[in-house]
Enzyme design. Sequence first.
Site, PDB file in Angstrom:
ATOM      1  CG  HIS A 109      80.016 -12.080  66.445  1.00 51.43           C
ATOM      2  ND1 HIS A 109      79.031 -12.527  67.297  1.00 51.43           N
ATOM      3  CD2 HIS A 109      79.650 -10.814  66.102  1.00 51.43           C
ATOM      4  CE1 HIS A 109      78.110 -11.589  67.458  1.00 51.43           C
ATOM      5  NE2 HIS A 109      78.475 -10.532  66.752  1.00 51.43           N
TER       6      HIS A 109
ATOM      7  CG  ASP B  21      77.972  -6.262  70.690  1.00 58.41           C
ATOM      8  OD1 ASP B  21      78.779  -5.412  70.297  1.00 58.41           O
ATOM      9  OD2 ASP B  21      77.132  -6.803  69.940  1.00 58.41           O
TER      10      ASP B  21
ATOM     11  CG  ASP C  13      76.100  -3.429  68.742  1.00 56.37           C
ATOM     12  OD1 ASP C  13      76.151  -3.445  69.983  1.00 56.37           O
ATOM     13  OD2 ASP C  13      76.540  -4.359  68.040  1.00 56.37           O
TER      14      ASP C  13
END
Length: 345
Positions: free
Chosen positions: A163, A198, A287
Amino acid sequence: MKCFYHETQNNHAPKLFFLRGQPAPSPEQPVRAERLKEAVEAAGASLSLLPPLASDPLLLDRLERIHTTRYLVFLEGVVERWRALPAASDVVAPNVHPCGHASFYPRHIVGQAGWHMHDMACPMDEGSYSGILASATTAQAAADAVLQGESVSYALCRPPGHHAGPERAGGFCFLNNTALAATVLRERYDRVAIVDVDLHHGNGTQDIFWERDDVWTGSVHVNPADFYPFYWGAAQEVGAGEGKGYNCNMPLPLGADGIAFLQALSQLLSALAEFKPQAIVIALGLDAHKDDPLAGMTLETEDFYRIGQRLAQVKGPKVIVQEGGYPTDSLSDNLAAFLKGFQWG
């Protein structure tokens, strides 16, 4: 598979972050690394522990190829400058952010914190910078190993990085480890690809390579219409300028399962094949598992085995960089499943 870890990463241990306006325990804790290390051993691999941090001009040079100088200066000195403010908190937590077409870069540290820290998930204290730098050092070591002849390497990085944009921290990320690994590989290979699996879109990675045609970026993630990072990751985002056509997003509905994920991954890799990459960086998030505290998908542990299998089939040397995946009873199993699928599937 060579695996790398730097214990100084433990210095970054934020207690809280803001979730839906409330302070909440941060899942980005050193226990993540402990559980991931267990998984590496369970998969039959071993970790190479990196030496103590030291001045590394080459690392700085590589970071300056993906981040602005003023952002790197900010990260190194922000905690000391912040704590010098009257009645300042112990952790850096900006209370103002630029909106619209803001273009003026402020001198004041509160303004700079708001400029560089996109959200409230990136608190920093006195140990944070060394931990962040150790995470980047780990990614660099894994990529250097591939330059030196390894066919695949794994970087156990925390905090994560995808990010983090050219001069923005967000989503627990400060330095973009995935982009750093790709930058190292570009020193030998003309065409490098990044495959991000992700749960969240790798918006920082996309921003860094948005106008470049030498690094192809692709991501499977929850649709940003309903999920973090919200403002990036739509299917129509394909790059710009020389980079037009070199970014590929595969957003999935909130709650998507492993079947949908693997179908999207196959489509993504079909698009990647047209680029004909010479080396690949895998931004590995765990995740998307159904039990993750930031859950947005419903993958099972065995799905990560299949993801590892599929990614191993892509030709070329590979660097696997750890991104998300937060403490649950399943975290170690998920990484072990991915590594086993990648190595033996």
